[in-house]
Design a protein around this motif. Sequence first.
Motif, PDB file in Angstrom:
ATOM      1  N   PHE A 210       0.856  -1.189   0.000  1.00 11.92           N
ATOM      2  CA  PHE A 210       0.000   0.000   0.000  1.00 11.92           C
ATOM      3  C   PHE A 210       0.890   1.235   0.000  1.00 11.92           C
ATOM      4  O   PHE A 210       1.892   1.277   0.724  1.00 11.92           O
ATOM      5  N   THR A 211       0.525   2.228  -0.801  1.00 15.94           N
ATOM      6  CA  THR A 211       1.364   3.418  -0.921  1.00 15.94           C
ATOM      7  C   THR A 211       0.953   4.542   0.029  1.00 15.94           C
ATOM      8  O   THR A 211       1.693   5.508   0.187  1.00 15.94           O
ATOM      9  N   ASN A 212      -0.202   4.418   0.664  1.00 13.60           N
ATOM     10  CA  ASN A 212      -0.670   5.498   1.539  1.00 13.60           C
ATOM     11  C   ASN A 212      -1.128   4.949   2.887  1.00 13.60           C
ATOM     12  O   ASN A 212      -2.207   4.355   2.990  1.00 13.60           O
ATOM     13  N   ILE A 213      -0.286   5.129   3.881  1.00 18.57           N
ATOM     14  CA  ILE A 213      -0.632   4.701   5.240  1.00 18.57           C
ATOM     15  C   ILE A 213      -0.342   5.850   6.210  1.00 18.57           C
ATOM     16  O   ILE A 213       0.563   6.646   5.996  1.00 18.57           O
ATOM     17  N   GLU A 214      -1.141   5.927   7.248  1.00 19.62           N
ATOM     18  CA  GLU A 214      -0.969   6.930   8.287  1.00 19.62           C
ATOM     19  C   GLU A 214      -0.956   6.213   9.627  1.00 19.62           C
ATOM     20  O   GLU A 214      -1.490   5.110   9.744  1.00 19.62           O
ATOM     21  N   GLY A 215      -0.379   6.853  10.626  1.00 16.06           N
ATOM     22  CA  GLY A 215      -0.395   6.221  11.937  1.00 16.06           C
ATOM     23  C   GLY A 215       0.198   7.121  12.996  1.00 16.06           C
ATOM     24  O   GLY A 215       0.829   8.135  12.704  1.00 16.06           O
ATOM     25  N   ARG A 216      -0.016   6.710  14.236  1.00 17.22           N
ATOM     26  CA  ARG A 216       0.550   7.461  15.354  1.00 17.22           C
ATOM     27  C   ARG A 216       0.682   6.550  16.566  1.00 17.22           C
ATOM     28  O   ARG A 216      -0.006   5.526  16.684  1.00 17.22           O
ATOM     29  N   LEU A 217       1.575   6.947  17.419  1.00 16.66           N
ATOM     30  CA  LEU A 217       1.727   6.331  18.731  1.00 16.66           C
ATOM     31  C   LEU A 217       1.696   7.471  19.730  1.00 16.66           C
ATOM     32  O   LEU A 217       2.511   8.393  19.657  1.00 16.66           O
ATOM     33  N   SER A 218       0.715   7.437  20.631  1.00 20.40           N
ATOM     34  CA  SER A 218       0.602   8.513  21.613  1.00 20.40           C
ATOM     35  C   SER A 218       1.493   8.211  22.807  1.00 20.40           C
ATOM     36  O   SER A 218       1.949   7.077  23.003  1.00 20.40           O
TER      37      SER A 218
END
Length: 195
Positions: free
Chosen positions: A50-58
């Motif tokens: 996949f060419t478009n991924i988003e994410g975060r770790l708080s």
Amino acid sequence: MFKAFAIAGLSLSSLVISNIAQADWQLVNDKSQLSFVSIKKNSIAEANHFTNIEGRLSDKGEFSVNVDLTSAETLIPIRNERLTKLLFEADTFANAILTADLASQLSSIKKPGQYVLKGINAELDFHGNKKPLTIDVLVSSAENGDLSVSSFSPIIINSNDFAITEGIMELQKLAGLPSIATAVPVTFALTFKKQ
């Protein structure tokens, strides 16, 4: 006067340290990859991503990765289109979302070094279905606080768990193939930048 400056200075230092301690991490898309392997005719394996991924770790350990299902890349445009429309049904289910609670591991991974985190309880929300997963990851923490998070072992996604078997059968028929595997290994290598 000096005492007032000292107190102000200490308060400012505490605020800066507090902000660093409570920083979040954001996924860097162009330094991250989420891949899956499709297997057709029982023995032909093809790597896709996949060419478009988003994410975060708080800073509280809330981990999430959001995958744009319209960004599947197989290097064959018609196959990309069929995956998006027939298998993922991205008009209705635009994203797949993986979440996990890393609160208990956070104090370890904030220190520079490499860590193997086994048996993480996660949840995958995909194609209108949610399923608990247990995953193992390798975390590398840099001196500047950035993190690299990669799968220590592949995650196997079974089509029956997410009601996409019918879509696989439709793809198989369109492509004139005798078989397409309904269990797919997924791997990831993600870079998170400290904010």
